[in-house]
Design an enzyme around this catalytic site. Sequence first.
Site, mmCIF file in Angstrom:
data_model
loop_
_atom_site.group_PDB
_atom_site.id
_atom_site.type_symbol
_atom_site.label_atom_id
_atom_site.label_comp_id
_atom_site.label_asym_id
_atom_site.label_seq_id
_atom_site.Cartn_x
_atom_site.Cartn_y
_atom_site.Cartn_z
ATOM 1 C CG ASP A 112 -2.408 0.590 0.846
ATOM 2 O OD1 ASP A 112 -2.274 1.704 0.086
ATOM 3 O OD2 ASP A 112 -3.274 -0.014 1.167
ATOM 4 C CG HIS A 164 -15.665 -0.176 -6.409
ATOM 5 N ND1 HIS A 164 -16.750 -0.253 -5.700
ATOM 6 C CD2 HIS A 164 -14.662 0.111 -5.739
ATOM 7 C CE1 HIS A 164 -16.432 0.208 -4.314
ATOM 8 N NE2 HIS A 164 -15.448 0.373 -4.337
#
Length: 432
Positions: free
Chosen positions: A280, A326
Amino acid sequence: MSSLEKLTTLSNEISKNTKILTDYLSSKGLEAPSFDVDGLDEFPISPEDEEPFKARLALIAATKELYDISLGPKESLRYLAWDAANNLSLQAVYEFKIAENVPLSGSISYQELAEKVNVPLLKLRPLIRHAMTNHIFQEPVKGYVGHTRTSRLLVEDKPLHAWVAFYCEDLWVSMTNVVKSMKKWPGSQEPNQTGVNLAFGTDLPWFDFLQSDEALAKRYNLAMQSVGGGEGFAMHHVVEGYPWAGLPDGATIVDMGGNQGYISFAIAEKFTKLNFIVQDTAGMRTTETIGAVPENLKDRVTLTTHDFFTPQTVVADVYFFRWIFHGFSEKYCIEILQALAPALKKGARIVINDGTLPEPNTVTYLEEKTMRTMDIMMQVTVNAREREVDDWKELFQAADQRYKFLKAWKPEKSRMWLIEAEWDPEAGAQVE
């Protein structure tokens, strides 16, 4: 089917499914949800209770359809157009802290409540009485306001309160600017050309804008708690839903945008021959998160820093993305997939755990309505969208012909899908 037959069929379906629910609850000594102030919040039925669970979903769909038919197309459209008033009264309830100022037991006069929340009586009363049409508050005696279970939840359920605040206070004005943004930036895929940007006069993409306002970020994070851990989104659907056991012993999985690594921890606990690298951005790798791997997993799970828009350097067997795609338009999803290419070996798998739009009329009304709403909300905030199975196929092909789409499936009782592709360097190699 004639219109008269349709009315009868829906009525019979409602009766049949109501009986299934009531028989089940009675057999278990359970009650149904109620708007009574001390009533149940939710139906005490899980997906494992298959017959009553499906009966409830069928009941929701049938009652909605019968309601709409009973109104008729013309009146339904009129009601739909002015449903924004529902948001208005709910926003007022939130903004003026009305629920917090109504006693949890008993009632309070409109006049006293108006003085407590500092809103003139003749402005306050219409808003509260409108909210009552949505089961928010009740008027046990004329001129007095009391709680229902719904309004009491606004006081007692902090994540749900934040959810209401987030949509009424933060996103409502953004939604009213979506069409304007579509006209201003036709066909835009940029995350800073949205209804949010017009509403708040910012050039920041949504998630950067969130982080620039501490109160907004806190409200958003708390609101997401009200759905993120809900049934259908639980991590066990990923743990059980993908054939992790079929990977070779010692296989490496890179958890892309994996935050604090919770999903990798869960998979690693069950599949003890697999290794995980959680990647991350630097902002997620603070002193509080580094070293947060459970002691028994430290030899197989590592938290590292990497931005998935930059070239991947770790050669692995699987690259896993949970709820990442998404949040980005096609342009940026393609960049994410292309950034993997430098590290991909033959047979490497890309596994995506994300929402997938159903074919129309193939799932329950509630699931379809939820996914269609989610699809629109992604446009509101980040200029992205939810995708159908064919969209996932096209996304991989647009990124690189060497991606071979394998399949997409939804684990049983999950609300999220698994999408899988494989890297085949011999298939349609592109000139770099």
